[in-house]
Design an enzyme around this catalytic site. Structure first.
Site, PDB file in Angstrom:
ATOM      1  N   HIS A 149      -7.671  -5.793   0.319  1.00 28.04           N
ATOM      2  CA  HIS A 149      -6.486  -4.927   0.356  1.00 28.04           C
ATOM      3  C   HIS A 149      -5.310  -5.531   1.127  1.00 28.04           C
ATOM      4  O   HIS A 149      -4.168  -5.166   0.864  1.00 28.04           O
ATOM      5  CB  HIS A 149      -6.863  -3.578   0.971  1.00 28.04           C
ATOM      6  CG  HIS A 149      -5.743  -2.576   0.978  1.00 28.04           C
ATOM      7  ND1 HIS A 149      -5.123  -2.148  -0.174  1.00 28.04           N
ATOM      8  CD2 HIS A 149      -5.116  -1.929   2.005  1.00 28.04           C
ATOM      9  CE1 HIS A 149      -4.179  -1.262   0.128  1.00 28.04           C
ATOM     10  NE2 HIS A 149      -4.154  -1.127   1.444  1.00 28.04           N
ATOM     11  N   ASP A 194      -9.685  -5.194  -4.327  1.00 29.89           N
ATOM     12  CA  ASP A 194      -9.073  -4.250  -3.389  1.00 29.89           C
ATOM     13  C   ASP A 194      -9.938  -2.991  -3.288  1.00 29.89           C
ATOM     14  O   ASP A 194     -10.102  -2.268  -4.279  1.00 29.89           O
ATOM     15  CB  ASP A 194      -7.673  -3.867  -3.886  1.00 29.89           C
ATOM     16  CG  ASP A 194      -6.862  -3.085  -2.854  1.00 29.89           C
ATOM     17  OD1 ASP A 194      -7.464  -2.326  -2.080  1.00 29.89           O
ATOM     18  OD2 ASP A 194      -5.633  -3.237  -2.843  1.00 29.89           O
ATOM     19  N   SER A 234       0.836  -1.206   0.000  1.00 30.72           N
ATOM     20  CA  SER A 234       0.000   0.000   0.000  1.00 30.72           C
ATOM     21  C   SER A 234       0.871   1.256   0.000  1.00 30.72           C
ATOM     22  O   SER A 234       1.690   1.432  -0.894  1.00 30.72           O
ATOM     23  CB  SER A 234      -0.947  -0.060   1.208  1.00 30.72           C
ATOM     24  OG  SER A 234      -1.974   0.885   1.100  1.00 30.72           O
TER      25      SER A 234
END
EC number: 3.1.-.-
Length: 324
Positions: A310, A271, A185
């Site tokens: 995610h 995601d 991320s």
């Protein structure tokens, strides 16, 4: 009738008040760019709460040592080092010197750079350390300055420097063992900043792994599903320009043009935080970059039906094969 009128009057007042707040927030963000920086980093969100980062064993990491390193004056960062499964039994009760020496054993090392919010003790992060350790990797991770129990003020430059310091610390102890960099991320932005710098000084890692990456912070903010202002007139001026003003770019799309090492991108189609299309776009940029002409560039998607979203790619039974 009077009661109905009174209820409508109060409801109308509430709607006007909420509308006023909705309109005021963009101006507040524009006047105070630090607010937007806080929303990018989310370092003030410490989850899970009430854990002692000095005691990774409380999170089931009995083969992990907690360190503190000092990248710069007045900056201290908390580090966890998890040894490979083959060393679990020997690691129990050992001190920091033993763990540092263990980096020189014949096992590869992964430097893990986490995303925004939370700490190095986040649940999904801990589960990934366990998976990677079981696959035979040393895992070294840390909280950037301003996160967890690390001391300092967060910034893109500072986060990148912290990562560089930890990488150099690992290389000074790991000998000729492979060292891989894994960013997740927001951590993918730190990872590409770091690896670009390493390639420029001709000390690249053995590979770069990007999990749920974006192209750059402006595109990610514009695409973020929680951005209720994306259709607000002047969205870029109100919300994206303050990010740039704060010195936050995390330009993965630019960095990959200067990176010369193997690249693996992992992204789940479902995601909800970093849209899948941004990871695919980054792959397309990297795959056509001249800097990767002598290196493998791979994109591995995970189907929506798997439900990895995610932060649950570590659950994939295919991960050992992918990392091989």
């Amino acid at each position: 009738l009077y009661r109905r009128y009174g209820l409508w009057f109060r409801l109308r007042k509430l709607i006007i008040w909420l509308l006023g707040v909705y309109i005021a927030i963009p101006f507040l963000v524009k006047l105070c760019p630090a607010i937007q920086a806080k929303l990018v980093f989310l370092n003030f969100v410490r989850v899970p709460y009430f854990i002692d980062l000095k005691r990774p064993q409380d999170q089931g990491l009995n083969h992990t040592c907690n360190y503190y390193l000092q990248p710069e004056e007045d900056v201290t960062i908390g580090v966890w080092h998890t040894v490979p499964a083959a060393l679990w039994k020997n690691a129990r009760g050992k001190d920091q010197l033993w763990f540092e020496d263990a980096l020189g054993s014949s096992y590869p090392v992964i430097l893990y750079l986490h995303g925004n919010a939370g700490t190095r003790g986040g649940d999904h992060r801990v589960e990934l350390y366990k998976v990677l350790s079981s696959l035979g990797y040393h895992v070294v991770t840390f909280d950037y300055r301003g996160w967890g129990d690390s001391i300092g003020s967060p910034s893109e430059r500072g986060m990148t420097y912290d990562a560089l310091h930890v990488f150099d610390w690992i290389k000074a102890r790991s000998g000729d063992n492979p060292v891989y960099i894994w960013g997740h991320s927001l951590g993918t932005g730190v990872a590409t900043n770091l690896v670009r710098r390493l390639c420029e000084r001709e000390t690249p890692p053995d590979a770069l792994i990007l999990e749920s990456p974006f192209t750059n912070i402006r595109e990610e903010a514009r695409s973020h599903p929680f951005s209720i202002y994306r259709y607000f007139p002047g969205f870029d001026w109100f919300f994206l320009d303050p990010i740039t003003t704060s010195g936050i770019k995390f330009a993965n799309d630019e960095n990959v043009k200067y990176i010369s090492c193997s690249l693996l991108i992992l992204h789940a189609e479902d995601d909800p935080v970093v849209p899948f299309h941004l990871g695919k776009k980054l792959y397309n940029i990297a795959a056509t970059s001249r800097s990767f002409r002598d290196y493998k560039v791979q994109f591995v998607p995970f189907h929506t039906d798997l439900g990895y979203r995610h932060k649950y790619i570590y659950r994939s039974p295919e991960l050992p094969r992918i990392l091989r």
